[in-house]
Design a protein around this motif. Sequence first.
Motif, short mmCIF file in Angstrom:
data_model
loop_
_atom_site.label_atom_id
_atom_site.label_comp_id
_atom_site.label_asym_id
_atom_site.label_seq_id
_atom_site.Cartn_x
_atom_site.Cartn_y
_atom_site.Cartn_z
N SER A 79 0.55 -1.07 -0.25
CA SER A 79 -0.01 -0.04 0.23
C SER A 79 0.67 1.16 0.41
CB SER A 79 -0.64 0.29 1.21
OG SER A 79 -0.06 0.46 2.17
N ALA A 80 0.21 2.75 -0.15
CA ALA A 80 1.06 3.62 -0.60
C ALA A 80 1.92 4.29 0.65
CB ALA A 80 0.30 4.55 -0.93
N HIS A 81 1.31 2.98 1.98
CA HIS A 81 1.62 3.53 3.48
C HIS A 81 2.33 2.55 4.49
CE1 HIS A 81 -0.84 6.91 3.19
NE2 HIS A 81 -1.84 6.00 2.65
N ALA A 82 3.23 1.85 3.17
CA ALA A 82 3.43 0.77 3.96
C ALA A 82 5.00 0.80 3.54
CB ALA A 82 3.30 -0.91 2.98
N ASP A 83 5.84 0.35 5.06
CA ASP A 83 7.30 1.01 5.03
C ASP A 83 8.06 -0.98 3.73
OD1 ASP A 83 7.72 2.99 5.45
OD2 ASP A 83 7.55 2.44 8.01
N GLU A 84 7.60 -1.62 4.02
CA GLU A 84 7.76 -3.07 3.80
C GLU A 84 7.59 -3.27 2.38
OE1 GLU A 84 7.59 -7.59 5.15
OE2 GLU A 84 7.69 -6.58 6.67
N THR A 85 8.01 -3.77 2.38
CA THR A 85 7.98 -4.81 -0.24
C THR A 85 7.07 -5.35 -0.35
OG1 THR A 85 10.14 -5.46 -0.47
CG2 THR A 85 10.43 -3.30 -1.20
#
Length: 137
Positions: free
Chosen positions: A78-84
């Motif tokens: 998601s646009a707010h996820a740090d992890e790929t």
Amino acid sequence: PAAASGGGKALSADAAAAGAAEAAAFRLRSGAPVVEGSEVEVRISDAELEGARYEALVLAAGRGDGLYRVRYSCLHASAHADETLKEWVQPAAEDELRPPPPPPPDGFHARLSPGDKLELLFEGGWWPVVLTSRPPP
């Protein structure tokens, strides 16, 4: 990209063995087998990203069902996820997983002509494009 799932289907022993043989035979165009730790590009089939390829690392392979667990290097859940994003992919065709291409040779752009098929890096993915024109030399 949509995550692949087994859908709760039970496989016969023969079907499982056939799937294992097919998965074991899957190789990159280079001839290298797809194994844990392989760096690949995954062609996306979701409508909004269809045809784009994203670099990924194979986290799991050889399960016998043709599925590969990958972690994308630039694609996030998601646009707010740090992890790929990590997902299971099941390549249906040889070109759905491929090794990353080598760097282009020096001066390759000088040899390009309108109509050439290329890939353009945009927002972390490689998109198929056709060169329509180029400035005069």
